[in-house]
Write a protein that holds these residues in place. Structure first.
Motif, PDB file in Angstrom:
ATOM      1  N   ALA A 198       0.835  -1.204   0.000  1.00 38.43           N
ATOM      2  CA  ALA A 198       0.000   0.000   0.000  1.00 38.43           C
ATOM      3  C   ALA A 198       0.869   1.254   0.000  1.00 38.43           C
ATOM      4  N   ASN A 199       1.983   1.214   0.729  1.00 35.49           N
ATOM      5  CA  ASN A 199       2.913   2.344   0.735  1.00 35.49           C
ATOM      6  C   ASN A 199       3.506   2.568  -0.655  1.00 35.49           C
ATOM      7  N   ALA A 211      -7.203   2.124  -9.511  1.00 35.88           N
ATOM      8  CA  ALA A 211      -8.015   0.932  -9.778  1.00 35.88           C
ATOM      9  C   ALA A 211      -7.309  -0.328  -9.292  1.00 35.88           C
ATOM     10  N   PHE A 212      -6.006  -0.389  -9.489  1.00 34.49           N
ATOM     11  CA  PHE A 212      -5.207  -1.548  -9.071  1.00 34.49           C
ATOM     12  C   PHE A 212      -5.277  -1.708  -7.551  1.00 34.49           C
ATOM     13  N   SER A 213      -5.067  -0.610  -6.836  1.00 38.74           N
ATOM     14  CA  SER A 213      -5.104  -0.617  -5.372  1.00 38.74           C
ATOM     15  C   SER A 213      -6.483  -1.020  -4.873  1.00 38.74           C
ATOM     16  N   ASN A 252      -8.701  -5.388 -15.978  1.00 35.89           N
ATOM     17  CA  ASN A 252      -9.635  -6.021 -15.049  1.00 35.89           C
ATOM     18  C   ASN A 252      -9.954  -5.068 -13.893  1.00 35.89           C
ATOM     19  N   ALA A 253      -8.912  -4.385 -13.411  1.00 32.43           N
ATOM     20  CA  ALA A 253      -9.095  -3.423 -12.325  1.00 32.43           C
ATOM     21  C   ALA A 253      -9.932  -2.236 -12.800  1.00 32.43           C
ATOM     22  N   ASN A 297      -7.758   7.387   1.700  1.00 30.71           N
ATOM     23  CA  ASN A 297      -8.781   6.413   2.094  1.00 30.71           C
ATOM     24  C   ASN A 297      -8.405   5.006   1.655  1.00 30.71           C
ATOM     25  N   GLN A 298      -7.882   4.895   0.437  1.00 27.69           N
ATOM     26  CA  GLN A 298      -7.447   3.589  -0.059  1.00 27.69           C
ATOM     27  C   GLN A 298      -6.341   3.018   0.826  1.00 27.69           C
ATOM     28  N   HIS A 299      -5.405   3.881   1.212  1.00 26.07           N
ATOM     29  CA  HIS A 299      -4.282   3.455   2.051  1.00 26.07           C
ATOM     30  C   HIS A 299      -4.786   3.015   3.429  1.00 26.07           C
TER      31      HIS A 299
END
Length: 256
Positions: A44-45, A82-84, A160-161, A238-240
């Motif tokens: 994530a980092n 999108a990947f994350s 796909n993401a 938020n994703q992180h």
């Protein structure tokens, strides 16, 4: 109208960027007594680092009025977001449907599939299997040859993401068309050789496009799409945080 939209998007994006900072990644397997969630929190980092670099570099190009190059780089923001997001969804689903160490092991398998994703290595692996070239003729390590021979290289296709992102957006908006997809596709016109990226961009006579709202300059249109893509950094924190919560749950389960 375009200038106001661009300005507002960039103001919000710059404010979000100011709250972010880069963190060096680690080789998790070499970390003594590492917790199981470190596989996800570390990745994530790294995703955050990429988003920061994309934003800073694209913004620099926009400020220098290098709109075409800014479009090429900005598109990567949507892909990285999108990947994350897809990785978090996959890990969350595993943890929701399975329990104990088995859920942690399954989650790590999925995470490693994203970490080690490489279309190039997967392609090379397939060429070896087809006899296109002999790995002995190259300076591969024994570990690399083992991975090729056992078809261990993987690739998470970014489309796909992106499709998952578009589908969730349309479920939320109830629209039949994804605005995110439109932005991505317009930026792709600048990424690839096309009428937009070659003829229109470099021919001043074609720069003004007539619309029902009045003429729009090609550079302003390009800048707007860049701003829309870069605005995804607003959700990076938020994703992180989502990744961090999932990582903490993995660590907790591994210690039970």
């Amino acid at each position: 109208m375009y200038k106001e939209l661009i300005e507002q998007s960039l103001i919000e994006a710059k404010a979000a960027r100011a709250e972010l900072s880069k963190v060096d990644g680690v080789v998790v397997g070499k970390v003594p007594n590492n917790d199981q969630g470190l596989y996800l929190s570390n990745y994530a980092n790294l995703l955050m680092n990429r988003q920061i670099d994309i934003f800073d570099d694209a913004l620099h190009l926009l400020e220098k009025e290098r709109y075409q190059a800014a479009c090429v780089i900005s598109r990567g923001m949507i892909e990285t977001h999108a990947f994350s997001r897809l990785l978090n969804k996959k890990v969350e689903k595993i943890l929701a449907n399975q329990t104990g160490q088995a859920s942690v092991d399954k989650a790590i398998d999925v995470i490693l599939g994203f970490i080690n994703s490489s279309r190039f290595k997967k392609s090379e692996q397939e060429k070896i299997q087809k006899g296109v070239f002999d790995p002995k003729d190259f300076m591969f390590t024994e570990q690399a040859k083992h991975r090729f021979e056992n078809m261990l290289s993987v690739s998470q296709h970014v489309m796909n993401a992106l499709r998952d992102l578009y589908e969730d957006e349309m479920k939320h908006t109830k629209h039949k068309e994804s605005q995110f997809e439109m932005t991505y596709d317009v930026l792709s016109e600048h990424v690839h050789p096309s009428q937009t990226s070659i003829f229109h961009y470099y021919t001043p006579e074609t720069h003004m496009t007539p619309t029902s709202q009045g003429p729009i300059h090609a550079y302003e249109a390009a800048k707007l799409q860049c701003a829309r893509a870069l605005h995804f950094i607003v959700d990076a924190k938020n994703q992180h945080y989502w990744s961090s919560m999932l990582a903490d749950e993995m660590t907790k389960r591994a210690k039970e």
